[in-house]
Design an enzyme around this catalytic site. Structure first.
Site, short mmCIF file in Angstrom:
data_model
loop_
_atom_site.label_atom_id
_atom_site.label_comp_id
_atom_site.label_asym_id
_atom_site.label_seq_id
_atom_site.Cartn_x
_atom_site.Cartn_y
_atom_site.Cartn_z
N ASN A 298 0.77 -1.19 -0.11
CA ASN A 298 0.32 0.03 0.04
C ASN A 298 1.17 1.43 0.02
O ASN A 298 1.63 1.68 0.79
CB ASN A 298 -1.27 -0.36 1.14
CG ASN A 298 -1.75 0.95 1.56
OD1 ASN A 298 -1.53 2.48 1.67
ND2 ASN A 298 -3.16 1.39 1.09
N THR A 324 -5.28 -0.55 -2.67
CA THR A 324 -5.79 1.44 -2.00
C THR A 324 -6.77 0.28 -0.95
O THR A 324 -7.31 -0.74 -1.23
CB THR A 324 -6.08 1.91 -2.77
OG1 THR A 324 -7.83 1.40 -3.38
CG2 THR A 324 -5.29 2.43 -4.18
N GLU A 325 -6.54 1.38 -0.07
CA GLU A 325 -7.72 1.19 1.46
C GLU A 325 -9.25 1.20 0.73
O GLU A 325 -10.17 0.54 1.77
CB GLU A 325 -7.68 2.20 2.41
CG GLU A 325 -7.50 3.12 2.21
CD GLU A 325 -6.23 3.93 1.82
OE1 GLU A 325 -6.09 4.85 2.52
OE2 GLU A 325 -5.28 3.64 1.02
N ALA A 326 -8.71 1.39 -0.37
CA ALA A 326 -10.61 1.82 -0.85
C ALA A 326 -10.87 0.28 -1.35
O ALA A 326 -12.11 -0.12 -1.95
CB ALA A 326 -10.95 2.80 -1.75
N GLY A 327 -10.26 -1.05 -1.69
CA GLY A 327 -10.95 -1.62 -2.08
C GLY A 327 -10.06 -1.97 -3.57
O GLY A 327 -10.97 -3.22 -3.83
#
Length: 653
Positions: A298, A324-327
């Protein structure tokens, strides 16, 4: 006959009551239900209702100039905010700082996962995320101002383990967003860049007897959405609102629609432009030395973004998976207004599931920015310089990655750096120090990282620090940099200084570094040589880095092959200068030495100019009952062989 749930935005907003708890979707500038936000703002300005709402937000959702949740700044509209990011709604952040509203800044992943707890009727969420940071109730509990007094985070010690319990807040209204809806409210997301937490948010509101209002681009015929394409089933949806203007349903604020970001098509991706050799590239190049081959990574915004370009230049891109942390998983990560999405992604999963993966240790490495850092290795990115920015996903990501690299310039505010002749020249020093006696707010806890033996590096254009047992240690210096002239005067504390090494000279020369050989251990056989006259096997580990157990296994295989080729037991001399072994791998390395000593070595000695490296090697070998023959110079190591090798024939070393 199916119930037709399609109504206007004004009709939907009129259903919201004073004091309701409202959650809304969106990530930075993407997937924002702008028509619903605009309608809520309009109704409040005209009627002063609904008022005194609680807003729950996972990530920031706005342009920082008044769109998205920035529309909710009007006095009286909000009573309380629970959010991971305040930077995307600066006027709301200002109201919180001025004690006009109540506010909590919690980790993004925790809020995302709390939707599921709400949906299941659970009281909250147990997590280790946030321990020893400002979110820990012993250090503030995530409260952002003085008027916020209620504790929504509790500390617990359960069977000797520390946990934080995040209390769930029941949700009355959920704003979600999709692409298509049928009259019954079944929602698909074929043109969305991300799916985020729409399903969990809808379940949380519905199961609490609340409203679920879905903004979509279009209405399709009943039953025309394939069952597996329905992301939010109609049984959860109270009302469907069609965005009346295209700009109210943009993919993000900078892009009306991009099929590649939606995953509808795959497109040729142009090569990333080569970065100029400046301080940003120097930082990215040094950080790239930590990339885990075949690992999951990440990258944060700012200086860390340059790692992707460096990896491309070094032909490393096929060997790492960016997320990404959004998916988004895989592909080419987007930046700017599309940040959080990816072109040609391998997969796009729900945000709460991505944080399950992160929190469980799925990330091999993260590289994140740093606004402030102190002697204990604490990092602040959430509140500094009079700004309430928020932590976003920083705490989840940094706390749980197997390796953390913080990256940024040594100072900021007018800093000018020149890279020439393989050296760093500070043409103009920055006005602001980043390395302070104590950070304003602890977003990353050095103490907690030390406790878990998490490898942590702090990379700047002029030096590298590492988090050691006693705090921040200066471990590398760039060529052209003087400690007393360019480092210590611009820090508020003196770091631990033992024997810092020079940063790899390849970093400062504008040509490929051949980093792929280092990271993939493609040149192991070139590190091994044999002198038959003296029956000595030489192993040169200069620049070798053991990041995972696989690196040690490959080294063992190469040494076994070399020894079997000789056909008899050998004496060995190992050069450890510049070699790096991750803290958690020293026992595995010692086990390899024990195996080789039992089967292939007569005697082995090793040398390293670094006192720290010698100490760690001796400790690891002593634990396994091996004689720690570790010297400072090669000459001493070879002399030892000449004097005692015959006496220690076949003895473990």
């Amino acid at each position: 006959m199916a119930n037709n749930k399609v109504i206007s935005a004004d009709e939907a907003i009129a259903l919201i009551r004073d004091n309701d708890v409202v959650t809304t979707t969106g990530f930075v500038q993407s997937c924002i239900p702008e028509a619903l936000h605009a309608a809520l703002e309009k109704r409040f300005v005209e009627t002063q209702h609904p008022r005194d709402l609680t807003l729950i937000m996972t990530a920031g959702a706005g342009d920082s100039k008044g769109l998205g949740t920035g529309r909710f700044h009007h006095e009286g509209l909000l009573k309380r905010v629970i959010a991971a990011n305040f930077g995307r709604m600066p006027k709301v952040a200002q109201a919180a700082q001025e004690n006009k509203i109540l506010g909590y800044n919690l980790p993004q992943g925790v809020i995302s996962q709390l939707y599921r707890a709400c949906a299941a009727g659970q009281p909250g969420l147990f997590s280790k995320v946030g321990l020893y940071t400002y979110v820990d109730p012993r250090f503030g509990g995530g409260k952002v101002n003085e008027v916020t007094t209620e504790d929504i985070v509790k500390y617990h010690n359960i069977q000797g383990e520390e946990w934080l319990f995040y209390i769930a807040t029941k949700i009355d209204v959920a704003f979600i967003r999709g692409t298509s809806a049928d009259p019954s409210g079944n929602i698909s997301m074929e043109k969305e860049a991300l799916v985020l937490d729409n399903l969990a948010q809808a379940m949380a509101a519905h199961n609490n007897g609340g409203l679920v209002i879905a903004q979509v681009e279009r209405i399709v015929e009943q039953g025309s959405i394939k069952p597996k394409d329905v992301h939010v089933p109609g049984i959860l949806v109270s009302a469907v609102v069609v965005a009346d203007q295209p700009e109210m349903h943009r993919m993000n604020y900078g892009v009306m629609y991009n099929a590649a970001l939606a995953g509808e098509v795959r497109v040729p991706v142009e090569k990333l432009a080569k970065m100029p050799l400046d301080e940003r590239k120097v930082i990215a190049r040094r950080a790239a030395f930590e990339l885990p081959p075949n690992g999951v990574v990440n990258l944060g915004v700012g200086a860390p973004e340059g790692i992707a370009a460096v990896a491309n230049e070094e032909k490393l891109t096929p060997y790492i998976t960016l997320t990404t942390e959004a998916g988004a998983i895989g592909g080419v990560l987007a930046s700017g207004s599309s940040f959080g999405a990816a072109t040609n992604a391998d997969s796009i999963i729900q945000q709460n599931q991505q944080f399950d993966f992160y929190d469980g240790g799925g990330l091999d490495m993260t590289c994140l920015g740093m606004a402030e850092c102190d002697l204990q290795g604490n990092v602040n990115t959430s509140k500094f310089g009079g700004r309430l920015n928020g932590c976003g996903g920083f705490i989840n990501i940094s706390q749980n990655a197997r390796l953390v690299v913080f990256a940024g310039t040594f100072t900021n505010g007018g800093l000018r750096v020149e890279i020439a002749d393989g050296k760093v020249n500070i043409a103009q020093e920055g006005r602001n120090k980043k390395f302070l006696n104590s950070v304003e707010q602890i977003t990353f806890s050095g103490k907690f990282a030390q406790k878990r033996k998490q490898p942590v590096y702090y990379v700047t254009e002029r030096c590298v620090f590492q988090l050691k047992d006693k705090g921040l240690e200066l471990v590398e210096i760039a060529p052209g940099i003087d400690i007393d002239k360019h480092i210590l005067p611009f820090m508020s504390f003196k770091p631990i200084i033992n024997e810092p090494e020079l940063m790899d000279k390849r970093i400062f020369i504008d040509e490929p570094m051949d980093l792929i050989n280092d990271l993939l251990n493609l040149n192991l056989d070139q590190r091994i040589s044999y002198d038959p006259a003296r029956n000595i096997l030489f192993l040169n580990l200069e620049g070798w880095h053991a990041r995972t157990k696989k690196d040690i296994d490959e080294m063992r295989k190469a040494l076994v092959t070399a020894c079997e080729k000789v056909g008899k037991r050998v004496n060995s001399v190992v050069n450890h200068d510049g070699a790096r072994i991750n803290e958690a791998l020293y026992d595995d390395y010692a086990e390899m030495i024990e195996y080789l000593s039992q089967h292939y070595y007569l005697t082995t000695t090793r040398y390293a100019t670094s006192a720290f490296a010698r100490m760690k090697m001796k400790e690891a070998m002593a634990k396994r009952g091996l004689q720690p023959h570790v010297f400072e110079r090669r000459e001493a190591a070879e002399t030892f062989l000449q004097v005692v090798a015959s006496e220690e024939e076949k003895a473990p070393a």
